[in-house]
Structures are given as C-alpha cells and as structure tokens.
Design an enzyme around this catalytic site. Structure first.
Site, PDB file in Angstrom:
ATOM      1  N   ASN A  19      20.713  29.282 -11.931  1.00 18.86           N
ATOM      2  CA  ASN A  19      19.693  29.299 -12.988  1.00 18.86           C
ATOM      3  C   ASN A  19      18.342  28.979 -12.361  1.00 18.86           C
ATOM      4  O   ASN A  19      17.992  27.819 -12.152  1.00 18.86           O
ATOM      5  CB  ASN A  19      20.035  28.285 -14.083  1.00 18.86           C
ATOM      6  CG  ASN A  19      19.106  28.398 -15.269  1.00 18.86           C
ATOM      7  OD1 ASN A  19      18.004  28.909 -15.172  1.00 18.86           O
ATOM      8  ND2 ASN A  19      19.561  27.900 -16.405  1.00 18.86           N
ATOM      9  N   ASP A  20      17.573  30.035 -12.062  1.00 21.13           N
ATOM     10  CA  ASP A  20      16.294  29.852 -11.388  1.00 21.13           C
ATOM     11  C   ASP A  20      15.291  29.068 -12.219  1.00 21.13           C
ATOM     12  O   ASP A  20      14.238  28.676 -11.712  1.00 21.13           O
ATOM     13  CB  ASP A  20      15.681  31.216 -11.039  1.00 21.13           C
ATOM     14  CG  ASP A  20      16.373  31.864  -9.855  1.00 21.13           C
ATOM     15  OD1 ASP A  20      16.938  31.131  -9.034  1.00 21.13           O
ATOM     16  OD2 ASP A  20      16.344  33.105  -9.748  1.00 21.13           O
ATOM     17  N   CYS A  21      15.581  28.869 -13.487  1.00 23.01           N
ATOM     18  CA  CYS A  21      14.639  28.171 -14.373  1.00 23.01           C
ATOM     19  C   CYS A  21      14.977  26.698 -14.563  1.00 23.01           C
ATOM     20  O   CYS A  21      14.295  25.998 -15.311  1.00 23.01           O
ATOM     21  CB  CYS A  21      14.583  28.873 -15.735  1.00 23.01           C
ATOM     22  SG  CYS A  21      13.936  30.554 -15.618  1.00 23.01           S
TER      23      CYS A  21
END
Length: 812
Positions: free
Chosen positions: A483-485
């Site tokens: 999850n890059d966020c």
C-alpha cells in the site's frame, strides 16, 4: 444490456452505443509497439516506452472527454461532415458498433447510406498499426465523398511535449513522399527514429500542419479543411505537426472501396540515417508499407494475430455451468493479464505513461497471470527485474522499459518489493521445471561488475526482510509496503510534497504486519525452492527464520479478532480495535492466512469472519474500516482521500483476491467464489451505469460504502487485480496449480457445483481435467485418476511425453 454485449464465440465485446459511461478502451500490440484505442477512436500510440517514445499526442482530463487525441476519420458527403467512429464530429449516426477483440478493434458507422468500417490492429512482429478502412455505398444512387484521415504527432518525449513549448513550437519537421507523411522532428540531431502515416492509394491532398488543417480557433470536431472538403497541402515547419490525407471516392450502389492506412515507427543505424542531405533513409518504411500494400495482406496479418491469441488462450480453458465465469477465465482475464505484462502500470486512461515506468512489485506479480502463456518472455522479464535490484536486496521501485534501468527519480525502500521477486521465480520454476534460471549471472543495479546468480538475488531478497526488523521483530515498512499510501515515515505537512518519496524519519520503528505475512507465505515457497534445487542448508536456514517470524506475528501482529496492519513511528498499532478509525485492514488478513497463520487455532477463521462483517459490501471488500475522516500525519497519503475512495476504504480489487485465496486455503469455497463474483467484470455488466468502467476488464478500485458514488470504478486495465484474480480463480478456487513435479489439484469450490472441466497445457503436455463433486463438498480430493490409473496423491505427475492425458478428480 444497455451499452453492449459479449460475443464469446468471437472473443469480442460489442459496444452498441457511442455514449458509454466512460471511454471503453482496448489495447493493440503484443511486443514493442502499443496503442490504446477507445470505442470512438481516441487514444495514442508509442514504441516500447509511453514516455520516451510517444508517437501520437493525447490530452488527458480533456473537455470534452476523450477528444484531442486519437486516430480520426472524417467523411465529407456533399457538405455533410461526420465521423464513422462518432468522434470527433459527433454527428448522429444511423448505425454504430464497436467490437473490441483480442488485439484489434473494429468500429463501424453509417450515415446517409455510407457505411464505413475501420479495423485497427498491430500486426505480429511489426512496429506499427494497421487501419483497414472499408467504405460501402448502401444506397441505390451514386455517391461521391471525400475521406479524411488524421493523427497528431507527439514530439517523442511525452513530458517535454507538454511543457517545453518555447522549443517545441520551433522544432516540428516532416517530409512528404506521395501518400506518406514522415514525422522527423529532431531526427537530424540526436534521434535515430522517425514515424510515418500512409495510405495504399493515391491521395487528393494532405496536411501536416495542425493549424492549417483545423484553423486557428477550430477544434477536432470542425476542422476547416474537412468542412470545406479540401486539404491545404500544408507542410509543417515548427508549431504542431500532424498527418492527414484526403481521398476522393466515387461509389456506385453496393460498391465497396478498401483502403489500408499504416502508422509506423522506424529506427535507423547512425551510419544509415540519411538517403541524401536532410532526406531521411526510408528503406525500412518502404518495406513496411509493402507488407500492407493491399487489403488482402492486411486480412492475412489480422488472421495471424487472431490465431496467435487463440493459441495463447487455449493453454488454460474452463467449461463450467456459468457463462460469466467461462468468459472471464477463458478470454478476458487472460487477455488483461497479457496487457499488464506488456505495460505494467505505465499507460492507460488513468496513467499518463509519463509518471511511471514498469513497477518492480507490479511486474513480478503480473508474471503470475501469464506464465502459462509465454514462459520464455516471463524468463526474460525476471532477469530484467532482477538486474535492477540493489546489492542489499532492496529494489528500485520502477524501471524504464526502454532503457531497462532503475528509475532514480523514484528510488527504492518500498520494503515489500524484494519478496515479490521470489514469488515470481518460484512460479516460473513450477510452471517450466527450469531450475537453470537460478544459475543465471544477473547484475545488481545494472552493473555487470556486481553480477551474481539469480539464486543469490533471491537470497538477498529474503535477507532484506530479516536485516530490516523493527522493535517487535516485524519487518520495517520503509517508505511503504504494497500500500504505497501507508506512509508511516513521511510526516508531511508540505503541500505538493510526495508522500511516497519523502521521509522525515529514520525508518527504524514503523513495521508492517503485511510484509510479515508475505515473508511467511513467500518464505515457505523460497525454502521449498531451495530444497528442490539442492540448496538444503539454505532451505533449513530459511525455515528457521520463517518460524521466528510466525511467532512474532502471532505475538505482536494479532489483535484478538484479526491481524494488525502495522505499527507506526510511535510504536502504536495500525489496524487495531484500539484505533479511532481504520480499525481493520484487508491486506494483512489475506497474506497472513495465505501463509498459514492462524489456521491451526481458529484465528484465521475469526479474521475472515471479521473481514466480511466489517469490510464486506455488495460491490466487493473495502480496504479498511472505518474510513479515515481526518488527516493523520503519522499515516500519510491514505488519510488524505475522501472516505470511500482509493486506499481510504475504497474497494481495492487487487487485494480482494488475497481474501479469495485465504478463504480457499481455509476451505470455504462458497465464500471464496462469492467474493470472486462481486468484482469480476462480467458480473458488473448489469450495473454498468453505476460501475462506469469496461465490463470486460478489472479496475484497480471501486468506490466503497462510505463514498457518495458507491460502486463506481476507476483506473481500469492496468492493475495487479488481473493477475491475482486469475490466480485466485484458477489455482485456489478451481484448484489447478502448477507444482514442481506436476499439477496439484486442490479445489475450494461452492458446494452446489456438480462438475467442471479444465484443459491445461503444462510443459508441452495437455491435461484434460474433469472435477466431479458428487458429495457436494467445498474442499477435499478423494481420488485422482490419470489415464484411468489412480495417482498416489493429489498431484498429477508430469508425463513429459507431449501427449494428451485424461484426468478425473473426485472430491469428497
């Protein structure tokens, strides 16, 4: 259906109205040359790299939508001007149809007794696209019309093309030779490539200057040249070069005219750039034009392309009692997997092709969906990816497909990335039996002086996790995990600052339970691969490290009813019942259970029940719940989205597949298939007015239950959802899994299913597998017969004789 229908026999989706809820697109190309094309002819083309070798221009976020880029055709019929693809003129058509097929798109439009059919495709082994245009007089009187073509050249580097106007408006150059318009901007300097647009017939006129063709203040819907029925014969000199032909066509009643337009790309060696002073060497272009000098040649190439796709799609086929399931497994899911292999996340109607190259984690996961189709190209991709890996086992997050080098602008330190390389190699060896790949000398950071065996790359991937553990002996998250966020080391308060590439912490505290689950799941696969390949000591070492991680997860990563998501930089739990918002996340539930965590003591089932209760919706599972309603500086980008969108409690379809796999591992086939049907595109067709995206391919996300536009999808086509859902349905639910010594059969299906048949090509053999479920169970294989003989286990032994083998599986 309201907007179209599936034509399964022809492997097409047929769109019957121009006004789809959003542009519904297709991809053309299989190797180096690619095109995006919408149902009205929008889109663009590029060679290998959508940023560095952009051939035609496209305007994202344009008004009107999907206008201002594409390959357009205009009909001038006694001052009535229209487009057979509806766009860009948007005149009402008497008939409209778009057929998106495997690697081709056919658009048909008719008006005033003129029918025009245009077939767009990129031939095999050809650096260009073919537009076969068929114009027919459907009336009972003679017709005299003028056909105009149009493309707009991009000045190669798509980012510079959109920004550097003080230079770009002075550089455009073309050459005209008969019916061919050559785009040679910057060719005399550092470039060795040019593009061309041609037609296989004499032209009445042409244009290569955009302003001359359109008029200074006109749009693509009302170009002055077309409105007047006459080209200007303009030669671009700076400003904005285009390519347009005009052809006068006379048709008697029932008569047909066939034309072939070619949009091509050529590279010349430095010493062969010029024919004469400032005249480009057109030898390769002439050869390409000769290949498609007639409609018959175009038809032959299209037949070769359809045969190519028929062969690829024949390698895994399903016959079940559900048409929607069959078309997803047999056609559209596999097709999308191939597109994601070619393009990763680089160029779609939501990715501009400028900001991202080929993702490291993305491309490794995409391998899982197409290995059975093109294992040789998968091998090449694995080596390309491993060659960008860093010496410490970390990885560049992206690489550019043209250069195959890591993207310095993005860098690395996304700490899940290295593990995906292990999973890709394991899948490759299981599919092919090719252990030799482990011995291939492979650079680190594209530096041959730092080369080591691929097996050493995998070891460093494995060790990158255990060399980067936090206070709870769980893996450090780095800039982010999958999850890059979820940016636990960013702490950004600066507008416009990148959450994913900015850090203000040393990164030695925030931990990821998701990576821990991955490590157990993928680590077990690594240990088995090492054992199978003869590295027994490494296998034993790996198993000890996995055991330590299992203990850490169950001690510090389980929150009583589900798995935690992470620990933040303060050492506080993320994804816990103790949290005000974001109490539960989907990712760690799926990957931990896929790794076998919590299966023996009922905690996995407890977590899966919590997933349905807290994350379940009719359109799929949301990523987290409750949604964040304020900005958490310690969490980063995830809390910036409005509730229900993207990573903030949106339905992220990619990780829905991990829950399908987890339910299958837990033996709950009904629930696994239930989740599958909630997001599979063919099942969304009935509510396309809500879903909006294409009903034949997966989208990255669907707006969640907290969103005002609940059920609306975004970011279609280029998503890991494609490969993981193919893995979920074929390997975990239908249960046909490639393994080192054969094919493991381990279904987890709905109890109501009686039977289904899978035909699976495997290492040159063909296995026709019939699964029977007389006792109506979800899981369990009672017997397995291969060519009438009972097998010793649930693994179909690899025969290696190139023959067809009949397999009967009885569940119970």
């Amino acid at each position: 259906m309201q907007y179209g229908y599936f034509d399964d026999a022809r492997k097409e989706y047929v769109i019957t109205t121009e006004s789809t809820p959003y542009p519904w697109i297709n991809y053309l190309g299989t190797q180096d040359y690619f095109s995006l094309i919408s149902n009205t002819g929008g889109g663009y083309s590029f060679y290998k790299d959508a940023k560095l070798r952009r051939i035609t221009r496209f305007r994202y976020n344009n008004v009107p939508l999907d206008l201002g880029g594409g390959r357009y055709y205009y009909i001038y019929d006694d001052k009535d001007v229209w487009s057979p693809g509806f766009a860009p003129v948007k005149k009402k058509l008497d008939r409209y149809e778009c057929r998106h097929g495997m690697g081709y798109t056919k658009i048909t439009g008719s008006r005033n007794n003129i029918e025009t059919e245009i077939t767009f495709f990129v031939p095999i082994d050809f650096n260009g696209e073919v537009h076969k245009v068929v114009v027919k007089n459907m009336g009972d009187s003679d017709k005299n019309i003028t056909l105009f073509s149009f493309v707009e050249w991009c000045l190669w580097n798509a980012q510079d093309d959109q920004t550097n106007f003080q230079r770009n408006f002075n550089t455009g150059e073309v050459e005209i030779e008969g019916a061919t318009i050559y785009h040679k901007t910057e060719y005399k300097e550092r470039r060795n490539h040019y593009a061309f647009f041609s037609v296989n017939a004499p032209v009445t006129g042409f244009d290569s200057d955009r302003e001359s063709f359109l008029g200074t203040y006109n749009g693509f819907d009302n170009p002055e040249a077309v409105l007047e029925g006459k080209s200007r014969n303009s030669v671009a000199d700076g400003w904005s070069p285009i390519a347009s032909h005009s052809l006068d066509i006379s048709l008697k009643p029932g008569e047909t005219k066939e034309l072939v337009f070619i949009l091509g790309y050529v590279e010349n060696a430095l010493e062969d750039k010029w024919e004469s002073k400032n005249v480009i060497n057109k030898t390769k272009a002439h050869k390409m034009l000769e290949e498609f000098s007639t409609a018959e040649k175009a038809d032959k190439a299209l037949k070769r392309l359809t045969d190519y796709w028929d062969d690829l799609l024949s390698r895994y086929t399903l016959v079940s009692g559900e048409d929607k399931l069959n078309r997803m497994v047999n056609i559209w899911n596999q097709y999308q997997c191939m597109v994601t292999f070619n393009l990763s996340r680089s160029a779609s109607y939501f990715e501009s092709g400028i900001g991202r190259g080929m993702g490291f984690r993305d491309s490794n996961q995409d391998l899982l969906g197409f290995l059975h189709q093109i294992p040789d190209r998968a091998r090449e991709r694995i080596i390309d990816l491993a060659s960008t890996q860093l010496e410490d086992g970390g990885a560049y997050h992206q690489y550019q497909p043209l250069t195959k080098r890591g993207n310095d602008e993005i860098g690395g330190n996304f700490n899940d990335d290295p593990l995906w390389l292990i999973l890709a190699v394991v899948a490759y060896v299981k599919e092919t039996g090719d252990y030799s790949i482990l011995k291939v000398s492979t650079p680190f950071d594209n530096d041959e002086s730092k080369a080591a065996s691929l097996a050493e790359h995998l070891k460093r991937s494995f060790d990158h996790v255990i060399n980067n553990l936090g206070p709870h002996r769980l893996p450090l998250i780095g800039r982010a995990d999958w999850n890059d966020c979820l940016n636990l080391n960013c702490f950004s308060m600066e507008p416009g600052e990148s959450f994913q590439t900015s850090t203000s912490k040393d990164g030695r505290v925030a931990e990821s339970v998701m990576i821990a689950g991955m490590f157990v799941y993928i680590g077990k696969e690594y240990a088995e691969l090492m054992k199978k390949s003869g590295s027994v000591e490494e296998s034993i070492r790996a198993e000890k490290e996995i055991s330590r991680m299992e203990k850490a997860v169950m001690e510090y990563g389980y929150d009583g009813e589900w798995f935690l998501r992470a620990y933040d930089d303060f050492g506080k739990k993320v994804g816990s019942k103790e949290c005000e918002e974001g109490k539960i996340f989907i990712e760690s539930q799926g990957l931990c259970i896929m790794g076998g965590l919590g299966l023996s003591d009922g905690k996995a089932i407890q977590a899966l029940d919590a997933v349905e209760e807290r994350l379940g919706t009719k359109y799929g599972l949301v990523l987290n719940n409750p949604a964040f309603t304020k900005y958490y500086v310690e969490y980063g980008e995830i809390s910036t989205y409005p509730a229900g969108y993207k990573e903030n409690a949106g339905i992220f379809c990619h990780n829905n597949a991990w829950i399908m796999c987890a339910e299958a591992v837990a033996g709950r086939g009904d629930k696994a298939f239930d989740y599958y049907t909630r997001i599979a595109p063919a099942y969304t067709e009935e509510y396309s007015e809500i879903h909006r995206m294409e009903p034949y391919v997966y989208s990255q996300m669907v707006a969640g239950k907290d969103a005002k536009r609940f059920g609306e999808a975004k970011n279609s086509w280029l998503t890991g959802t494609a490969s993981w859902n193919f893995v979920a349905i074929t390997q975990y639910i239908l249960g046909i899994k490639p393994d080192y010594d054969g094919i493991l059969v381990d279904p987890a299906i709905p109890k109501a299913w009686d039977t289904y048949q899978v035909t699976r090509r495997f290492r040159g053999d063909t296995y026709k597998i019939t699964v029977k479920n007389p006792e109506h169970v979800s899981k369990g294989v009672k017997s397995l017969l291969v060519d009438g003989k009972e097998a010793a286990s649930a693994v179909i032994p690899y025969a290696g004789d190139g023959k067809v083998h009949e397999v009967t599986v009885t569940m119970g």
